[in-house]
Design an enzyme around this catalytic site. Structure first.
Site, PDB file in Angstrom:
ATOM      1  CD1 TRP A 279      -9.117  -7.632 -21.799  1.00 16.50           C
ATOM      2  CD2 TRP A 279      -9.911  -6.322 -20.189  1.00 16.50           C
ATOM      3  NE1 TRP A 279     -10.465  -7.504 -21.988  1.00 16.50           N
ATOM      4  CE2 TRP A 279     -10.988  -6.704 -21.018  1.00 16.50           C
ATOM      5  CE3 TRP A 279     -10.184  -5.472 -19.101  1.00 16.50           C
ATOM      6  CZ2 TRP A 279     -12.293  -6.299 -20.803  1.00 16.50           C
ATOM      7  CZ3 TRP A 279     -11.486  -5.072 -18.886  1.00 16.50           C
ATOM      8  CH2 TRP A 279     -12.527  -5.469 -19.732  1.00 16.50           C
TER       9      TRP A 279
ATOM     10  CB  THR B 295     -22.493 -13.387  -1.805  1.00 21.85           C
ATOM     11  OG1 THR B 295     -23.417 -12.300  -1.732  1.00 21.85           O
ATOM     12  CG2 THR B 295     -23.008 -14.428  -2.769  1.00 21.85           C
TER      13      THR B 295
ATOM     14  CD  GLU C 248     -21.792 -16.816  -5.839  1.00 25.18           C
ATOM     15  OE1 GLU C 248     -20.706 -17.148  -5.303  1.00 25.18           O
ATOM     16  OE2 GLU C 248     -22.132 -15.626  -5.978  1.00 25.18           O
TER      17      GLU C 248
ATOM     18  CE  LYS D 153     -11.537  -3.285 -22.863  1.00 24.59           C
ATOM     19  NZ  LYS D 153     -12.763  -3.867 -23.348  1.00 24.59           N
TER      20      LYS D 153
HETATM   21  P1  AMP Z   1     -16.539 -15.632  -1.796  1.00 28.87           P
HETATM   22  O1  AMP Z   1     -17.846 -16.017  -2.353  1.00 28.87           O
HETATM   23  O2  AMP Z   1     -16.618 -14.571  -0.759  1.00 28.87           O
HETATM   24  O3  AMP Z   1     -15.777 -16.815  -1.323  1.00 28.87           O
HETATM   25  O4  AMP Z   1     -15.693 -14.955  -2.982  1.00 28.87           O
HETATM   26  C1  AMP Z   1     -15.445 -15.664  -4.162  1.00 28.87           C
HETATM   27  C2  AMP Z   1     -14.488 -14.900  -5.037  1.00 28.87           C
HETATM   28  O5  AMP Z   1     -13.214 -14.782  -4.412  1.00 28.87           O
HETATM   29  C3  AMP Z   1     -14.209 -15.608  -6.349  1.00 28.87           C
HETATM   30  O6  AMP Z   1     -15.207 -15.402  -7.304  1.00 28.87           O
HETATM   31  C4  AMP Z   1     -12.873 -14.984  -6.733  1.00 28.87           C
HETATM   32  O7  AMP Z   1     -13.053 -13.726  -7.325  1.00 28.87           O
HETATM   33  C5  AMP Z   1     -12.190 -14.789  -5.396  1.00 28.87           C
HETATM   34  N1  AMP Z   1     -11.266 -15.913  -5.147  1.00 28.87           N
HETATM   35  C6  AMP Z   1     -11.494 -17.045  -4.484  1.00 28.87           C
HETATM   36  N2  AMP Z   1     -10.388 -17.822  -4.423  1.00 28.87           N
HETATM   37  C7  AMP Z   1      -9.420 -17.152  -5.079  1.00 28.87           C
HETATM   38  C8  AMP Z   1      -8.047 -17.423  -5.386  1.00 28.87           C
HETATM   39  N3  AMP Z   1      -7.449 -18.530  -4.982  1.00 28.87           N
HETATM   40  N4  AMP Z   1      -7.377 -16.506  -6.104  1.00 28.87           N
HETATM   41  C9  AMP Z   1      -7.972 -15.365  -6.527  1.00 28.87           C
HETATM   42  N5  AMP Z   1      -9.245 -15.050  -6.258  1.00 28.87           N
HETATM   43  C10 AMP Z   1      -9.972 -15.931  -5.558  1.00 28.87           C
END
Ligand code: AMP
Length: 541
Positions: free
Chosen positions: A442, A183, A327, A437
């Site tokens: 929210w 990640t 994930e 919050k």
């Molecule tokens: P990563 O594992 O680095 O790809 O990050 C994943 C996270 O990025 C997700 O759990 C979301 O919080 C955020 N994310 C991914 N795609 C979007 C999207 N289209 N709009 C808003 N947040 C997103």
């Protein structure tokens, strides 16, 4: 031999490119010039690399790291490792040194494949890499550079003279790990996620569907998402399976490089995070390059502001919004309009298109509210998105406690707070940790951010939760103005604009103008830094 009929193997994606699309091209930009070859050449080199891996003494199930840009050589690694039952760990080259050293040690990579221009970074940490026995340098010139790396090989020399065919195993157990990624960690150290043959193949099929990425042999795809970040959203596998032409931007690509590649290679599709498309927009506006081949841009990774989608559409380039995470290999949601929604007004269409979208086939999802019950499908009530399905990870690599916390009940708890409407379109309000919050209610920072970025003078904006003596937390907006814009009077204008759209208690108490918004290693806004700096902004106020 197997307790199921026919295993899903990445090998079959490779064989399809070899058998049906041997004339289609794979193109890579290097500062020295463009490299191009066909899937026919590609297959021969994957076989040569497989022989070279044998010679290095790599056993089944062992891991190899790549520390590399998006190039044809990286694509060769994507196939040669999994197709011979080894594992490719794509190391994120942009995270802090501490973090990538941790990921290489944790994965226990035996060898590291390094792009030539990144060699100095690895030289500095080689004494801390506990399991790496040797380094393979991938240089555009095909010659080994001067280096202090020990046990170093040249990629091209390893391949030279090897047989261009290889006896791949007839079947690989589909539950075998094929690749691994960490990640990009907004808190703590990165966590490892393993991708199986079965998961990759099913994800590849699913993203290729018309209502997902609509993959086809007729496509030319520019792979902008780094190959070290969630498998470049699965594009290398999908392109190879359908025989699409792949265009790799190579080392350190600038927006100008991307624009030139789109023009010269007649790119039809591309995918990436909003910050990349924001930068490319400047190139489009300059009118120096020909973008007429571009049919669609997939945007995801973070929420694109509506102003960005509109700007592309004004130039005849539709944007499609998608969502996912490390994930989940990564694609989970794609936002395309259902047929009967296409009759809606433009405004109503945007209501859906701005959302993250509909669940991919084969995935199950639920939105769980604070009470532990699923929320109403009314597009309003908020809850956390939980997922399960064939390409949702089972846990974090060798992290029992974190696995229990996040995957403990058989569902992956995404940490994303969302709503789901009657049509099934899911919209992200926030990350759990980014939600504001205020007085027990929210506030969605994402919605506020998008609204602020619609102001013509604003280039980028984020809204963070700042501690507040009375309300516990209040939103604080941090904005970057476009070049040459005068900040005087802008605070008032932004607040007035927001007050027409949101209830008064949602409005940020203040807007601070900053030079830039820090970005994560994969180009998303990094709120962590701003929270550190401005988290106490309202204390004492
Ligand atoms: P990563 O594992 O680095 O790809 O990050 C994943 C996270 O990025 C997700 O759990 C979301 O919080 C955020 N994310 C991914 N795609 C979007 C999207 N289209 N709009 C808003 N947040 C997103």
């Amino acid at each position: 031999m197997f307790d199921y009929d026919f295993p899903l193997n990445i090998n079959d994606l490779l064989y399809r490119a070899r058998d049906l699309f041997s004339k289609r091209e794979v193109v890579t930009r290097y500062p020295e010039g463009v490299h191009r070859y066909t899937y026919g050449d590609f297959y021969g080199r994957v076989c040569q690399l497989a022989h070279a891996l044998d010679q290095l003494g790599l056993k089944k199930g062992e891991k190899v790291g790549s520390f590399a840009w998006n190039t044809f050589r990286h694509l060769e690694l994507y196939f040669a490792l999994p197709c011979t039952e080894r594992i490719l760990h794509t190391v994120n080259i942009r995270i802090p040194q501490e973090h990538f050293v941790h990921t290489i040690n944790k994965a226990e990579d035996r060898f590291l494949f390094v792009d030539e221009d990144l060699v100095p970074i690895i030289e500095r940490v080689q004494d801390r890499l506990e399991t790496v026995e040797g380094y393979i340098v991938m240089s555009p010139s095909g010659r080994l550079p001067q280096t202090s790396l020990r046990s170093v090989y040249d990629y091209e020399e390893l391949l030279a003279g090897q047989d261009e065919d290889y006896p791949f195993p007839e079947f690989i157990d589909e539950k075998t790990t094929a690749l691994m990624c960490f990640t990009s960690a907004t808190t703590g150290l990165p966590k490892g996620v393993e991708y199986t043959h079965r998961g990759v193949v099913l994800h590849t099929l699913a993203i290729s569907l018309p209502d997902a990425a609509n993959m086809s042999e007729k496509m030319t795809l520019l792979l902008v998402v780094p190959m070290f970040h969630v498998l470049s959203w699965g594009c290398p596998f999908a392109c190879t399976m359908v025989g699409a032409k792949q265009v790799f931007p190579g080392p350190q690509p600038t927006p100008g490089d991307l624009a030139r590649l789109i023009q010269d290679e007649r790119v039809t599709h591309t995918a990436g995070v909003p910050t990349v498309w924001l930068a490319l927009l400047d190139e489009i506006k300059l009118g120096k390059y020909d973008f007429s081949s571009l049919q669609e841009v997939l945007v995801g990774g973070s929420a694109p502001p509506r102003s960005l989608m509109e700007a592309y559409e004004e130039h005849g380039i539709p944007m499609v919004h998608a969502y996912g995470m490390t994930e989940a290999y990564p694609v989970v949601l794609v936002s395309r309009l259902k047929s009967y929604l296409e009759d809606l007004s433009r405004e109503e269409q945007y209501y859906y298109r701005m959302k993250q979208g509909l669940l991919m086939p084969l995935l199950r999802g639920k939105v769980v509210g604070e009470s532990g019950r699923e929320v109403a499908h009314d597009g309003k009530e908020l809850g956390e998105l939980w997922l399960r399905g064939p390409w949702i990870a089972r846990g974090y690599y060798r992290e029992e406690e974190k696995t229990r916390e996040t995957f403990g009940d058989g569902w992956y708890h995404t940490g994303d707070v969302v709503s789901i409407d009657q049509e099934g379109y899911i919209q992200i309000a926030d990350r759990t940790k980014d939600l504001i919050k205020s007085g027990g209610e929210w506030i969605s920072s994402v919605e506020l951010e998008n609204a602020i970025m619609a102001h013509p003078a604003v280039r980028e904006a984020v809204v963070i939760a700042a501690s507040h003596p009375k309300w516990n937390e209040r939103p604080l907006a941090c904005a970057v103005l476009k070049e040459g814009e005068d900040p005087r009077g802008k605070k008032k204008e932004i607040k007035e604009m927001l007050s027409q759209k949101f209830p008064s208690w949602w409005l940020p108490d203040d807007v601070v103008f900053v030079e830039e918004i820090p970005k994560t290693s994969v180009g998303k806004f990094d709120k962590k830094e701003l929270r550190k700096k401005f988290g106490d902004y309202y204390m004492g106020k």
